[in-house]
Scaffold this motif. Structure first.
Motif, PDB file in Angstrom:
ATOM      1  N   ARG A 916      10.520  -2.278  18.443  1.00  0.00           N
ATOM      2  CA  ARG A 916      11.442  -1.856  19.493  1.00  0.00           C
ATOM      3  C   ARG A 916      12.801  -2.527  19.365  1.00  0.00           C
ATOM      4  O   ARG A 916      13.740  -2.145  20.045  1.00  0.00           O
ATOM      5  N   LYS A 917      12.902  -3.536  18.482  1.00  0.00           N
ATOM      6  CA  LYS A 917      14.175  -4.218  18.279  1.00  0.00           C
ATOM      7  C   LYS A 917      14.846  -3.805  16.970  1.00  0.00           C
ATOM      8  O   LYS A 917      15.808  -4.431  16.555  1.00  0.00           O
ATOM      9  N   LEU A 918      14.337  -2.755  16.330  1.00  0.00           N
ATOM     10  CA  LEU A 918      14.936  -2.325  15.080  1.00  0.00           C
ATOM     11  C   LEU A 918      16.356  -1.819  15.306  1.00  0.00           C
ATOM     12  O   LEU A 918      16.631  -1.109  16.277  1.00  0.00           O
ATOM     13  N   THR A 973      17.439  -4.873  22.257  1.00  0.00           N
ATOM     14  CA  THR A 973      18.338  -5.494  21.301  1.00  0.00           C
ATOM     15  C   THR A 973      17.749  -6.830  20.859  1.00  0.00           C
ATOM     16  O   THR A 973      16.685  -7.253  21.328  1.00  0.00           O
ATOM     17  N   GLU A 974      18.456  -7.507  19.975  1.00  0.00           N
ATOM     18  CA  GLU A 974      17.997  -8.815  19.516  1.00  0.00           C
ATOM     19  C   GLU A 974      17.962  -9.817  20.661  1.00  0.00           C
ATOM     20  O   GLU A 974      17.178 -10.767  20.655  1.00  0.00           O
ATOM     21  N   ALA A 975      18.805  -9.598  21.688  1.00  0.00           N
ATOM     22  CA  ALA A 975      18.866 -10.510  22.837  1.00  0.00           C
ATOM     23  C   ALA A 975      17.905 -10.118  23.946  1.00  0.00           C
ATOM     24  O   ALA A 975      18.023 -10.607  25.081  1.00  0.00           O
ATOM     25  N   ASP A 976      16.950  -9.197  23.660  1.00  0.00           N
ATOM     26  CA  ASP A 976      15.939  -8.746  24.623  1.00  0.00           C
ATOM     27  C   ASP A 976      16.543  -7.958  25.770  1.00  0.00           C
ATOM     28  O   ASP A 976      15.961  -7.908  26.870  1.00  0.00           O
ATOM     29  N   ASP A 982      22.472  -1.819  27.006  1.00  0.00           N
ATOM     30  CA  ASP A 982      23.491  -2.355  26.099  1.00  0.00           C
ATOM     31  C   ASP A 982      24.481  -1.278  25.681  1.00  0.00           C
ATOM     32  O   ASP A 982      25.692  -1.529  25.621  1.00  0.00           O
ATOM     33  N   ARG A 983      23.992  -0.063  25.376  1.00  0.00           N
ATOM     34  CA  ARG A 983      24.889   1.016  24.965  1.00  0.00           C
ATOM     35  C   ARG A 983      25.833   1.418  26.094  1.00  0.00           C
ATOM     36  O   ARG A 983      27.027   1.631  25.877  1.00  0.00           O
ATOM     37  N   THR A1088      18.316  -9.074  30.790  1.00  0.00           N
ATOM     38  CA  THR A1088      19.004  -7.881  31.294  1.00  0.00           C
ATOM     39  C   THR A1088      19.884  -8.226  32.480  1.00  0.00           C
ATOM     40  O   THR A1088      21.027  -7.736  32.593  1.00  0.00           O
ATOM     41  N   LEU A1089      19.390  -9.071  33.405  1.00  0.00           N
ATOM     42  CA  LEU A1089      20.190  -9.455  34.569  1.00  0.00           C
ATOM     43  C   LEU A1089      21.443 -10.206  34.132  1.00  0.00           C
ATOM     44  O   LEU A1089      22.536  -9.965  34.657  1.00  0.00           O
ATOM     45  N   LYS A1090      21.307 -11.074  33.156  1.00  0.00           N
ATOM     46  CA  LYS A1090      22.480 -11.816  32.691  1.00  0.00           C
ATOM     47  C   LYS A1090      23.504 -10.875  32.067  1.00  0.00           C
ATOM     48  O   LYS A1090      24.714 -10.985  32.313  1.00  0.00           O
ATOM     49  N   ALA A1091      23.033  -9.903  31.238  1.00  0.00           N
ATOM     50  CA  ALA A1091      23.964  -8.975  30.607  1.00  0.00           C
ATOM     51  C   ALA A1091      24.668  -8.100  31.633  1.00  0.00           C
ATOM     52  O   ALA A1091      25.873  -7.834  31.527  1.00  0.00           O
ATOM     53  N   LEU A1092      23.955  -7.675  32.671  1.00  0.00           N
ATOM     54  CA  LEU A1092      24.572  -6.823  33.688  1.00  0.00           C
ATOM     55  C   LEU A1092      25.587  -7.598  34.525  1.00  0.00           C
ATOM     56  O   LEU A1092      26.704  -7.108  34.768  1.00  0.00           O
ATOM     57  N   ILE A1093      25.226  -8.798  34.983  1.00  0.00           N
ATOM     58  CA  ILE A1093      26.155  -9.578  35.797  1.00  0.00           C
ATOM     59  C   ILE A1093      27.385  -9.971  34.972  1.00  0.00           C
ATOM     60  O   ILE A1093      28.516  -9.988  35.478  1.00  0.00           O
TER      61      ILE A1093
END
Length: 1446
Positions: A916-918, A973-976, A982-983, A1088-1093
Motif C-alpha cells: 500500500r506504500k508503493l 505514503t512513506e509517512a503513513d 496527500d494528493r 494524517t492529523l499532523k499532515a492535515l493540521i
C-alpha cells in the motif's frame, strides 16, 4: 402343439430377442417358460426390471405374436404322412444367423398347414406352431444378433423357398427345431406390405456375403461360401428371375429405408429430405418396381451412416466425459500430415444390420484411412477406417469384397469384377505398406497423443458422441468402443476451424462447410474443450518452414529423447529436437536446465543462426554427448509413460548421468581456458562438451578487449558459437555428487510430508477461475500427499489413482477467503504446465492443515520462514532486484495481507514490501514484467508462466489498493499518510492557497463524487492537474473523505476525550493534554492529523487572500473531522486549538518550520512568475504554409486558444486574397515529414493543442482537400455507419522496444461507431486487436522504407490514458477503398459532420488583432535558432519588413 411352444424355456426365448439379460429376473418371478408369460403387461415388465421402453415393446410384441388366435387344426391321421403336402401360400419365417455370418443351407419344405393359412412362426418339435404376422420393429444393437439371416429377397411376409426336385413327393419335409418368434425389420416389412395381397412367386435366394461377428458379440468362426454345397443344391424351378435389389442414384431414388428417428433432432436440411421422399413416393412405379407408399419423415444425421449410427439407441451413452478413457486410444488414427488420395469411386455399401439394401457411397482411400461419404461433394465422411487396422481384404461374392479389420468387417460391392479387383489390390497394397513402415504398429499403437477426449452432445444427435482432439484434428466417434478401435464417424481439420463459446455449457466449432454445435456437461468441461480445440487450431495454423528446415537433417526427424517421429518442439539451449510429451517434461526441469520452444509457433525465436546451429549440432551431436552411456534398461520410447520420461530426463540433463565426460572434467581453470579457445573455432561439439562439463560461460578470458568467451567468439566471427553461448548464458551445468558446492539451493531434497483425507476437487483449468463455483461442480476425492506426490482417488478404498500432481511441478499455492466458492474453505494449486486445480473443504481447520502440508512439501527448506505467515498466496517466481539487474533470479514469494515477503535463492529473507506504500505499480514490456517501486528499492517480477503470473498480478494489485473505509486500509505514503489525503493537500497547496473561500465554497457534487471514487479505487494512478480539476472540487473531496471515514480521524474511542479538552482554561495544560491524546492515536491517524493540521496552518497564513483564517477553517473542519452535525461548538474549538498550537502540539522544530516556509515562498514565486509570463506572452505564434512548404509561402499567424482549423484556413486565404469557390474544399493539414503522412484537420478542431503536440519534423499547411467531394458522395450513398473489409496490416512496435513486424499481412477489419477491431480472417470471432476510435489519429500515407504493398495506405496512431503510444500501417487495394475508409474514420470520430454546412460556413468575426502589429507575429514558433534571431533583428530594424509576405 401350442402347448409345446408354450413349454419353450423363457431364457431361450429371451435370447432370441437379444434380451437374455432379463432371464434371471423372469425366472426369479416364476416365469420359466414362454407359456408362463401369457397375460404379461407393461406394469409387470417394469416390476421385472425391464425399464427401457424399447425392450418392453419388443417383449410385448413378441408375446402378442406368439399367443394370437389361430385356426383350429384337424386331427392328425396315420395316412396323412403318405399324402402329398398341399401347396402353401407362404413360407416359414426364416430366422437370421448371428450378425455378419451368412449360412447357405438347402431349402427345406415348410410344414403342412391346413386351411391355407400362413405357416407358424413358433414351431415345436412336432412341426406345428402358432402363426402371426411379424410386427415392424426397428433393429436394435446392444443385444445379440439374430441366429440366421433370411434368404428371402423381400421383407414383410416371407415368400416360400423353392422345393428341391430330388425330394420325393410323398416324403414329409423335415421340420426345423422350435424357435421363438423374432421381430422383423421395419424397413423390410413396410416396403413389402403390398406383396401380402398377392400370391408370392418362387425365386432363387440371392447370394449373401459372409459377415464378421461384431466386436461386442460372442466370438464365432467366419464361414466362407461353400461351392460344394452350392453344387449339391438342385436348380430352382423355372420362374421369372428376380431382379437384384440395388440402390439407385439419389436423383431417382424410389425408396428410402426408414429407421427409428428417436435418437435425432430435426435440422434445416432434413425438411428438404422429407419433401424429396414425399415426391419420390408419389411417382408411379417404373418397370417391375412395386408401388411403395410414402414413408414418414426420418430424421438422420449427415455425418453418420443411417445403418450404422442407429445402433444402441436404447442404451444411453455415459454421462461423464474424458477422465475415464486413456489418451493412448487414438490407435493409428491421427496422421501427422495430410495423406494424398490414392483411389476414389462409387461403391455399394452393405449395412451391418443384415439388410439386403445396398447403399451407394463415395469411397476414398488415402495412406491413412478408408472412408466413405454420402456423395463426392461431401467434406465430412460417414465412417472412416484406419488403414493400419485392416488385416485382410477378401472376395466374398459377385463384385463384392470384404474389408476385415481387427474387430469388425465391412462389405462393399463394385460395378464390375475388374473394379473390385482394383480396389482389393490397392487396399492390400496400402495396408502392406503401412505394416512395412511400422511393423509393430497396430490400431492400438498411439501415433499421436490425444489432447482431450470424452463425451459431448452434438446438435442433431440424441445420444452423446465420443470426441477426441488430437494434433490438429477433432475426431468424432459413435461411442467409446469405436474410439478404442479407431473406427470413427469423421474428423475435422482444424486449420479451417474456429471455436466460439455460445452459452454456459455450449460452444460452436465453425468450418466453411458445416457448423458443429457441441454441449459439455459443465462449464469447466466446456472451457477445457474450447482450450484444447483452440490449441489444435493454433497448431494447425502454425508455420512449418522452420520445422522443415530442421527436419532436413535426418537425426532431427526423431525425438532426441524417446525417438517419436516428426518432433515439433526443441530445447534451444541444449540444441535437441523433442516431441510434445518430452517437451512437457523438459519444462518441468526449469529454464536453467532447458528452454523449450516450438518449431512452428515460436517464429520470433528462430533466427537464421539458431536454425543453422540445429542443422550442424542437432540431435546426433547432442546425443553423442548427453546419451553416450545410456543403459538399454533405462532408455525410453514413444510409448513410455510420463513418469518414465521424467525419470530419464532428470538423469540425462539435470544429473548428466549418461553424458560423455570431457578429459578436463573436474579442473575448473582448465575447462574455462579450453572454452575460451574452443569458441574461436567452429567446433561446436567441443564447446558443448566443455560448457556442460562445468566451464563457466562468463569466465574471465584475461583479454581486456574481450573479457568473456562471447566477446572472443564475436571477434573471431563465429556466429554459431555466439548463438550457442547466448542461449546458454543462464544455463546450469548438470549437478554432480562431487560438485555439491555448485548445486543450486533448489536441488536440495524437499522434506517428505505425508497427509491424506477427503477433498472436493474440480477438473484442472487452463485459465483463472473468474466466477463462483457451486458444490455441484466439485467431485469428492480421497487425496494423499506422500513421497512428493499428491494423488487423488475415487474413494479411500481404491488403489489406482485418478491422477497425480508432482510436488516438484507446483509453482503456486493460493488460499481463498471463506465461502469464495460452494464450500467454506477452498484453495488452488498451480503447476508448471499452465494448469490449476481447485480444491474445497467443509472445515476451515482442515483447509489450513492441508495448506500447511502442501506448502511445506513444495517450498524449499531455505524459505521455510514463509510457512509461519498467514499467507494468501505462496510460490516461486523469477525476479530482478537490488544491484544485480542483468540476470533474473528465482525466489519464493508469499503474500500476506498488504505485505509481499521474499526469500532469495540463497535463503536470505528480505524486508517485506509494503504494497500500500508503493510509489509505482505497473506492468511493462513483452514478455510482461511487474514493476514494484518503493522509496528505497525497485523489484521486477517476470512472468515466465502466464497463468500463475496473472494470478500474482491480480492479487498484488488488490493488496496494493484501498480495501476499506478506515485510514489504515487506504493506500499510504512513506509517512503513513493516506495517498488520497496527500494528493489533495499537495494540489491545494500548489494551486489553491490564495483561492478565495477555499474549503468554504462547495465544488460540483458530481465531480466531487467521481473524483473521490477514483481516488479511493487507486489514488496512485490519479494525477490532479490544474485546468482539469478545480480547487473547490478537490477541497470538497478532501472534506467528504474525512466525513465518510470509518471510525473517524480521532477514533470513536478517544473522540469524546478530545472534545473535553476544550473545557481547560490553562493553555499549557490544554497543549499537554492534546499531546497525550495524540500519542494514543494509531500511527496512521496520528500522521494524517499532523499532515492535515500542517496544511490548514499554511492555508491560514494566506488568510488575507483566501479569507480563511483559523476560526473559519475550524468552523468548516470541526464537524467534518468529528463527524458531528455542527451543533457542538467543541469540535471547532479543538481544530482551532490544534491550528493555533500546531508547533507545540506536534513538536515542530525551527528547522522544519523554516523548510515549510521556504516551500510556501517557492510555490508563490513560481505561480507569480507563471502568471506574469502568461500575461506577457500573449497568444502563441505559428508558421503556416500555403499549399506547399516553401519560404515564399510561409505565413506567421498568432494562434489563440479558441482558434479552430476552419478559422485558421480563412485567415491564410484572406492574407493571400484567395476566394473560396463553391466546390473548393480548403483545409488545414498536419504534415509529418518523418512518417511521410498527412492528416486533414477537422474544421472544428482547435489548433493550439495540435501545435503543442507537433514535433520538429511536422508543420501545418493549408491546401485543397481533393478527395472531400468523393468522400461526401460516398457517405451520402452508403447504408449503415460501419465499414468492414480486408486490408494489409503491419504493426510498428518500436515504441515498445520490439521493432517492426516482419511484413504486411492480410487482416479483416471492422470499423464501428465506437471501436476499430482487427481479426485474423473473416471467419474469426475473437478480434486480435481492438482500439477505441476516439483515441485514434489517422494519417494518409505510409513511409516508403516499409515497402507497402500498395500506394494507397494510411497510418494510425493510438495513445491510451497512460500515454502509451502505438502505431500501425494499413494498405488498401484501390484509391476508392482508401477514400471510403478515411471518410468512415472522420464520420465516426466527428459524429457525421465531415464538412460544415453552407449555413454554418458564414465567416465568424475573428479575434481582435494587436493594433500595433496588425497580423504579424513577434517571434515564429517554428524554425531554428538562427531563423528566430533573424526575425527578431528584422523586426527591430524595420517592423514593416515582415508585412511584405502578406
Amino acid at each position: 402343439m401350442a402347448e409345446e411352444g408354450d413349454a419353450l424355456p423363457v431364457s431361450s426365448w429371451l435370447a432370441s430377442l437379444h434380451l437374455e439379460q432379463y432371464s434371471a429376473s423372469f425366472q426369479r418371478s416364476g416365469l420359466r417358460a414362454v407359456g408362463d408369460c401369457r397375460g404379461l403387461a407393461e406394469p409387470g415388465l417394469r416390476r421385472l426390471g425391464v425399464l427401457l421402453p424399447g425392450h418392453r415393446r419388443r417383449i410385448l410384441l413378441a408375446l402378442h405374436k406368439a399367443f394370437a388366435e389361430t385356426p383350429p387344426l384337424p386331427p392328425s391321421s396315420s395316412s396323412s404322412s403318405s399324402l402329398p403336402p398341399p401347396p402353401l401360400p407362404a413360407a416359414l419365417k426364416p430366422i437370421p444367423m448371428k450378425r455378419h455370418i451368412f449360412h447357405r443351407s438347402p431349402p427345406s419344405e415348410p410344414p403342412e398347414v391346413p386351411g391355407g393359412g400362413s405357416p407358424p412362426l413358433l414351431v415345436a418339435q412336432g412341426g406345428v406352431g402358432i402363426a402371426q404376422l411379424p410386427p415392424p420393429i426397428p433393429p436394435r444393437v446392444g443385444c445379440r444378433p439374430p441366429l440366421q439371416f433370411s434368404t428371402s429377397l423381400r421383407g414383410g411376409n416371407p415368400e416360400p423357398l423353392p422345393l428341391p426336385q430330388t425330394c420325393p413327393p410323398d416324403e414329409p419335409p423335415e421340420t426345423p427345431p422350435a424357435r421363438p418368434p423374432l421381430p422383423a425389420k421395419r424397413h423390410q416389412l413396410e416396403a413389402k406390405c403390398q406383396s401380402l395381397k398377392t400370391p408370392p412367386t418362387c425365386s432363387s435366394p440371392p447370394e449373401l456375403p459372409p459377415r464378421a461377428v461384431a466386436h461386442r458379440s460372442i466370438s464365432a468362426k467366419e464361414e466362407e461360401p461353400n461351392p460344394e454345397r452350392a453344387a449339391e443344391s438342385p436348380p430352382a424351378p423355372q420362374s421369372p428371375p428376380a431382379k437384384p435389389l440395388e440402390l439407385p442414384s439419389k436423383g431417382n431414388l424410389p425408396f428410402v429405408p426408414e429407421f427409428d428417428d428417436s435418437d435425432y433432432e430435426d435440422s434445416a436440411w432434413e425438411g428438404e429430405l422429407a419433401r424429396a421422399r414425399a415426391e419420390m413416393a408419389t411417382e408411379p412405379p417404373q418397370g417391375d418396381a412395386e408401388p411403395v407408399p410414402a414413408q414418414p419423415h426420418s430424421s438422420l444425421s449427415s455425418l453418420c451412416s443411417e445403418d450404422e449410427l442407429l445402433e444402441d439407441q436404447d442404451d444411453a451413452a455415459p454421462a461423464n466425459s474424458a477422465s475415464g478413457w486413456r489418451d493412448t486410444a487414438m490407435e493409428g488414427t491421427v496422421p501427422t500430415l495430410l495423406s494424398p488420395t490414392i483411389k476414389v469411386g462409387w461403391l455399394d455399401k452393405n449395412p451391418p444390420q443384415g439388410s439386403y439394401i445396398y447403399q451407394k457411397r463415395w469411397v476414398k482411400l488415402d495412406g491413412d484411412y478408408l472412408s466413405y461419404y454420402e456423395s463426392e461433394k461431401d467434406t465430412y465422411s460417414k465412417r472412416f477406417i484406419p488403414v493400419s487396422s485392416i488385416c485382410h481384404v477378401s472376395s466374398v461374392g459377385e463384385h463384392k469384397f470384404e474389408v476385415i479389420t481387427t474387430k469388425r468387417n465391412f462389405v462393399f460391392r463394385a460395378e464390375s469384377d475388374a473394379e473390385r479387383k482394383e480396389w482389393m489390390r490397392m487396399l492390400q497394397q496400402v495396408a502392406e505398406e503401412q505394416r512395412s513402415r511400422d511393423p509393430g504398429r497396430t490400431s492400438l499403437a498411439s501415433a499421436q497423443p490425444v489432447d482431450k477426449s470424452g463425451f459431448l452432445e452434438l446438435r442433431g444427435f440424441k445420444h452423446k458422441l465420443f470426441v477426441a482432439v488430437a494434433g490438429d484434428r477433432v475426431f468424432l466417434y459413435k461411442n467409446a468402443e469405436d474410439y478404442q478401435l479407431g473406427i470413427g464417424i469423421t474428423y475435422i481439420e482444424m486449420n479451417v476451424g474456429n471455436v466460439k463459446e455460445v452459452d454456459r455449457r455450449g460452444f460452436d466449432l465453425t468450418t466453411p462447410y458445416r457448423l458443429f454445435s457441441f454441449c459439455a456437461d459443465s462449464e469447466q468441461e466446456k472451457e477445457e474443450w474450447v482450450a484444447a480445440m483452440q490449441q489444435a487450431i493454433a497448431g494447425a495454423l502454425s508455420n512449418s518452414e522452420v520445422a522443415e528446415r530442421i527436419w532436413a537433417v535426418e537425426s532431427n526427424c526423431f525425438c532426441a529423447d524417446c525417438g517419436s517421429p516428426r518432433p515439433e518442439w526443441a530445447s534451444i539451449n541444449l540444441c535437441v529436437v523433442i516431441c510434445k510429451r518430452c517437451a512437457g517434461e523438459h519444462r518441468g526441469l526449469g529454464s536453467g536446465i532447458t528452454k523449450v520452444r516450438s518449431l512452428k509457433m515460436d517464429g520470433k525465436v528462430w533466427t537464421e543462426e539458431l536454425i543453422q546451429l540445429f542443422q550442424q549440432l542437432g540431435n546426433a551431436a547432442a546425443n553423442r554427448f548427453w546419451a553416450a552411456n545410456v543403459p538399454p534398461s533405462e532408455a525410453i520410447g514413444p510409448g513410455s509413460s510420463s513418469r518414465d520420461r521424467r525419470r530419464f530426463l532428470l538423469a540425462k540433463y539435470r544429473q548428466g548421468k549418461y553424458r560423455r565426460y570431457h578429459p578436463l572434467f573436474g579442473n575448473q581453470d582448465e575447462l574455462d581456458r579450453a572454452l575460451c579457445v574452443a569458441v574461436t573455432t567452429s567446433d561446436l561439439a567441443e564447446t558443448q562438451a566443455l560448457l556442460f562439463c562445468g566451464a563457466a560461460v562468463g569466465c574471465a578470458t584475461g583479454d581486456p578487449e574481450c573479457p568473456s568467451p562471447l566477446a572472443l567468439a564475436r571477434r573471431s566471427g563465429q556466429r554459431l558459437q555466439m548463438e550457442f553461448l547466448h542461449h546458454n548464458r543462464t544455463s546450469e551445468a548438470p549437478r554432480l555428487e562431487v560438485g555439491g558446492s555448485e548445486e543450486k539451493p533448489y536441488s536440495v531434497p524437499l522434506p517428505s510430508v505425508t497427509h491424506h483425507g477427503f477433498l472436493y476437487k474440480t477438473p484442472s483449468m487452463a485459465k483463472p477461475v473468474s466466477e463462483r463455483k457451486g458444490q455441484e461442480e466439485f467431485s469428492r476425492r480421497w487425496c494423499s500427499l506422500h513421497d512428493g506426490l499428491l494423488s487423488y482417488y475415487d474413494s479411500d478404498r481404491n488403489s489406482v489413482p485418478n491422477g497425480e500432481i508432482r510436488v516438484q511441478d507446483m509453482v503456486c499455492l493460493v488460499s481463498h477467503p471463506p465461502h469464495a466458492h460452494g464450500f467454506e474453505s477452498t484453495f488452488e494449486i498451480y503447476i508448471e504446465s499452465e494448469r490449476l486445480y481447485l480444491f474445497g473443504l467443509e472445515s476451515a481447520a482442515a483447509a489450513r492443515q492441508w495448506l500447511k502440508s502442501l506448502a511445506k512439501a513444495f517450498i524449499h527448506p531455505n524459505a521455510e520462514e514463509l510457512l509461519s505467515l498467514d499467507f494468501e498466496r505462496v510460490g516461486r517466481l523469477d525476479y530482478k532486484g537490488g544491484l544485480n539487474l542483468e540476470q533474473p533470479r528465482e525466489g519464493w514469494f508469499a503474500l500476506a495481507g498488504s505485505e509481499l515477503h521474499l526469500c532469495s535463492q540463497d535463503g536470505q529473507r528480505q524486508e517485506p514490501l509494503q504494497l500500500r506504500k508503493l510509489q509505482e505499480l505497473s506492468i511493462q514490456g513483452d514478455p510482461e514484467v511487474l514493476v514494484l517501486v518503493e522509496r528505497r528499492r525497485t523489484l521486477y517480477i517476470q512472468g515466465e508462466r502466464r497463468l500463475d503470473f496473472l494470478g500474482w498480478v491480480q492479487a498484488i494489485q488488490k493488496a496494493a489498493s484501498s480495501s476499506g473505509d478506515t485510514l489504515s486500509e487506504q493506500q499510504l505514503t512513506e509517512a503513513d499518510v493516506p495517498l488520497l489525503v496527500d494528493r489533495c493537500i499537495d494540489y491545494i497547496t500548489q494551486c489553491g492557497l490564495t483561492s478565495e473561500g477555499i474549503y468554504r465554497k462547495s465544488g460540483q457534487n458530481s465531480k466531487t463524487t467521481r473524483l473521490l471514487e477514483l481516488l479511493r479505487r487507486d489514488a496512485r494512478s490519479v494525477h490532479l492537474k490544474e485546468g482539469q480539476h478545480h480547487v473547490d472540487d478537490v477541497a470538497n473531496t478532501l472534506k467528504r473523505f474525512f466525513r465518510d471515514l470509518g471510525d473517524g480521524l480521532f477514533t470513536a474511542k478517544w473522540g469524546q476525550d478530545w472534545l473535553q479538552v476544550t473545557a481547560l482554561e490553562d493553555e499549557e495544560a490544554k497543549v499537554s493534554e492534546y499531546r497525550r491524546l495524540l500519542a494514543t492515536l494509531p500511527t496512521v491517524n496520528r500522521a494524517t492529523l499532523k499532515a492535515l493540521i500542517n496544511h490548514l496552518f499554511r492555508v491560514q497564513l494566506f488568510s488575507g487572500e483566501n479569507q480563511m483564517n483559523t476560526h473559519n477553517l475550524a468552523i468548516v473542519f470541526g464537524p467534518t473531522l468529528f463527524q458531528t452535525d455542527g451543533k457542538d461548538y467543541k469540535a471547532g474549538r479543538v481544530v482551532e486549538d490544534l491550528i493555533s498550537h500546531y508547533v507545540e502540539v506536534f513538536n515542530v522544530n525551527d528547522q522544519e518550520m523554516k523548510k515549510q516556509q521556504d516551500e510556501i515562498m517557492a510555490i508563490m514565486k513560481m505561480r507569480e512568475a507563471a502568471s506574469s509570463g502568461t500575461q506577457q506572452a500573449g497568444d502563441f505564434i505559428c508558421t503556416v504554409y500555403l499549399e506547399e512548404k516553401k519560404t515564399e509561402t510561409e505565413q506567421h499567424v498568432k494562434i489563440p486558444a479558441t482558434m479552430t482549423a476552419e478559422e485558421l484556413t480563412f485567415e491564410i486565404l484572406d492574407r493571400r486574397k484567395i476566394l473560396m469557390k463553391e466546390k473548393d474544399y480548403w483545409s488545414c493539414f498536419e504534415v509529418n515529414e518523418r512518417e511521410e503522412a498527412e492528416r486533414p484537420l477537422h474544421y472544428s478542431e482547435k489548433v493550439l493543442p495540435i501545435l503543442h503536440s507537433l514535433g520538429t519534423d511536422s508543420y501545418l499547411v493549408v491546401k485543397k482537400q481533393m478527395a472531400m467531394e468523393n468522400m461526401l458522395i460516398y457517405l451520402a450513398s452508403r447504408v449503415g455507419d460501419c465499414k468492414h473489409g480486408m486490408v494489409r496490416f503491419r504493426e510498428d512496435r518500436s515504441v515498445l522496444g520490439l521493432g517492426l513486424s516482419s511484413s504486411f499481412h492480410e487482416r479483416y477489419v471492422i470499423l464501428s461507431h465506437s471501436c476499430l477491431r482487427l481479426y485474423r480472417d473473416v471467419r474469426s470471432h475473437k478480434p486480435e486487436k481492438e482500439w477505441p476510435v476516439s483515441n485514434l489519429r489517422v494519417y494518409l500515407g505510409v513511409k516508403k522504407k516499409l515497402r507497402p504493398p500498395t500506394c494507397w495506405g494510411f497510418t494510425v496512431f493510438y495513445e491510451n490514458e497512460k500515454h502509451e503510444k502505438q502505431q500501425w500501417y494499413l494498405c488498401c487495394d484501390t484509391q476508392a477503398d482508401l477514400r471510403e475508409w478515411f471518410a468512415t474514420f472522420l464520420h465516426v470520430q466527428h459524429g457525421g459532420a465531415l464538412w460544415p454546412s453552407e449555413d454554418s460556413r458564414v465567416r465568424v468575426s475573428r479575434w481582435q488583432q494587436d493594433s500595433r502589429l496588425g497580423n504579424i507575429s513577434l517571434i515564429p514558433l517554428r524554425g531554428n535558432e538562427s531563423e528566430m534571431r533573424n526575425s527578431v533583428a528584422a523586426f527591430a530594424t524595420d517592423p514593416l519588413t515582415l508585412l511584405r509576405n502578406a
